[in-house]
Design a protein around this motif. Structure first.
Motif, PDB file in Angstrom:
ATOM      1  N   UNK A  69       0.818  -1.208   0.000  1.00 26.53           N
ATOM      2  CA  UNK A  69       0.000   0.000   0.000  1.00 26.53           C
ATOM      3  C   UNK A  69       0.859   1.269   0.000  1.00 26.53           C
ATOM      4  N   UNK A  70       1.986   1.229   0.721  1.00 24.61           N
ATOM      5  CA  UNK A  70       2.838   2.416   0.816  1.00 24.61           C
ATOM      6  C   UNK A  70       3.623   2.711  -0.447  1.00 24.61           C
ATOM      7  N   UNK A  71       3.483   1.857  -1.449  1.00 23.07           N
ATOM      8  CA  UNK A  71       4.113   2.134  -2.741  1.00 23.07           C
ATOM      9  C   UNK A  71       3.301   3.144  -3.545  1.00 23.07           C
ATOM     10  N   UNK A  77       9.860  14.032 -16.569  1.00 18.37           N
ATOM     11  CA  UNK A  77       8.618  13.692 -17.229  1.00 18.37           C
ATOM     12  C   UNK A  77       7.441  14.037 -16.340  1.00 18.37           C
ATOM     13  N   UNK A  78       6.220  13.841 -16.842  1.00 17.06           N
ATOM     14  CA  UNK A  78       5.020  14.209 -16.077  1.00 17.06           C
ATOM     15  C   UNK A  78       4.697  13.250 -14.945  1.00 17.06           C
ATOM     16  N   UNK A  79       5.320  12.087 -14.945  1.00 18.78           N
ATOM     17  CA  UNK A  79       5.104  11.137 -13.858  1.00 18.78           C
ATOM     18  C   UNK A  79       4.024  10.111 -14.126  1.00 18.78           C
ATOM     19  N   UNK A  80       4.106   9.028 -13.388  1.00 21.38           N
ATOM     20  CA  UNK A  80       3.061   7.991 -13.366  1.00 21.38           C
ATOM     21  C   UNK A  80       2.518   7.928 -11.954  1.00 21.38           C
ATOM     22  N   UNK A  81       1.218   8.107 -11.829  1.00 21.77           N
ATOM     23  CA  UNK A  81       0.571   8.018 -10.515  1.00 21.77           C
ATOM     24  C   UNK A  81       0.185   6.570 -10.269  1.00 21.77           C
ATOM     25  N   UNK A  82       0.866   5.927  -9.330  1.00 20.15           N
ATOM     26  CA  UNK A  82       0.582   4.530  -8.981  1.00 20.15           C
ATOM     27  C   UNK A  82      -0.260   4.497  -7.718  1.00 20.15           C
ATOM     28  N   UNK A  83      -1.372   3.815  -7.801  1.00 18.62           N
ATOM     29  CA  UNK A  83      -2.246   3.633  -6.644  1.00 18.62           C
ATOM     30  C   UNK A  83      -2.359   2.149  -6.359  1.00 18.62           C
ATOM     31  N   UNK A  84      -2.039   1.779  -5.134  1.00 17.98           N
ATOM     32  CA  UNK A  84      -2.124   0.380  -4.721  1.00 17.98           C
ATOM     33  C   UNK A  84      -3.276   0.248  -3.737  1.00 17.98           C
ATOM     34  N   UNK A  85      -4.214  -0.653  -4.062  1.00 16.68           N
ATOM     35  CA  UNK A  85      -5.388  -0.816  -3.190  1.00 16.68           C
ATOM     36  C   UNK A  85      -5.371  -2.171  -2.510  1.00 16.68           C
TER      37      UNK A  85
END
Lengths: 115, 108
Positions: free
Chosen positions: A83-85, A107-115
């Motif tokens: 989750x903390x990733x 770069x603009x980035x990648x938003x990673x969401x871990x559920x």
């Protein structure tokens, strides 16, 4: 001149899965850097690649890994997601390390969401 | 290894000056400065090398004290567009780390 590109823009994964993030540097740049930016926090250095070699890595567990391809694009892999990733993952590129004045372009980035 | 920045946050009125400091515990080859606006990627401002060479923004200046492993970023006659979080990046030769960040807000 095209800037640093990253894909995907957003990525949603569940805990335990693997995530792959991609980065294409500016043409002519051989160094690629990966950073993790958790919400409200600073930039934490993850990995640095130059000329296809891993030059250095930050204080992250081995489940964070990556590689740089012959065309200097790069991939960041995060295994066994926790989750903390969840964070914004930024890629930056610069001219090769020996060029002294090697500012990094992000770069603009990648938003990673871990559920 | 992460350089420490001070202050953590500062609020300025347009036209006022500010100084942001960056301090490292290791010997440095160079110091970089970047600004990140909310929701955007960091943008390069300046690089300062050992020996005095530097490259950067016209209206922003910085200093690099090699002996003390410290750098300061000077923002003069601040404009609304200067608002954002400022990060220093330190190069120890084979490692590069960004600082803790300084949030700067310029108000009219």
């Amino acid at each position: 001149e095209a800037g640093v590109t990253q894909s995907p823009t957003h990525l949603i994964k569940t805990r335990g899965q693997q995530a792959t993030l991609r980065c294409s540097p500016i043409s002519g740049h051989t160094s690629v850097y990966w950073y993790q930016q958790a919400l409200g926090l600073g930039l934490q250095f993850l990995l640095w690649y130059d000329e296809g070699e891993e030059r250095n890595r930050g204080n992250f567990p081995p489940r964070f890994s990556g590689r740089q391809f012959p065309n200097y694009s790069s991939e960041l892999n995060v295994n066994a997601l926790e989750l903390e990733d969840s964070a914004l993952y930024l890629c930056a590129s610069s001219l090769d390390f020996g060029s002294n004045l090697y500012e990094q372009y992000f770069g603009p980035g990648t938003r990673l969401t871990v559920t | 290894q992460q350089p420490v920045q001070s202050p953590q946050a500062v609020i300025l009125r347009e036209g006022e000056d500010a100084v942001i400091n960056c301090s490292s515990s290791k010997a440095l080859y160079s110091v970089h400065w970047y600004r990140q606006k909310h929701g955007e990627a960091p943008v390069f401002l300046m690089i300062l090398l050992k020996g005095g060479e530097q490259k950067g923004h016209e209206k922003i200046s910085a200093s690099f004290n090699e002996k003390k492993q410290q750098s300061s970023l000077y923002l003069t006659a601040s404009q609304l567009s200067y608002s954002g979080t400022y990060f220093c990046g330190t190069d120890t030769g084979n490692q590069f780390y960004f600082g803790t960040g300084t949030s700067l807000t310029v108000i009219p």
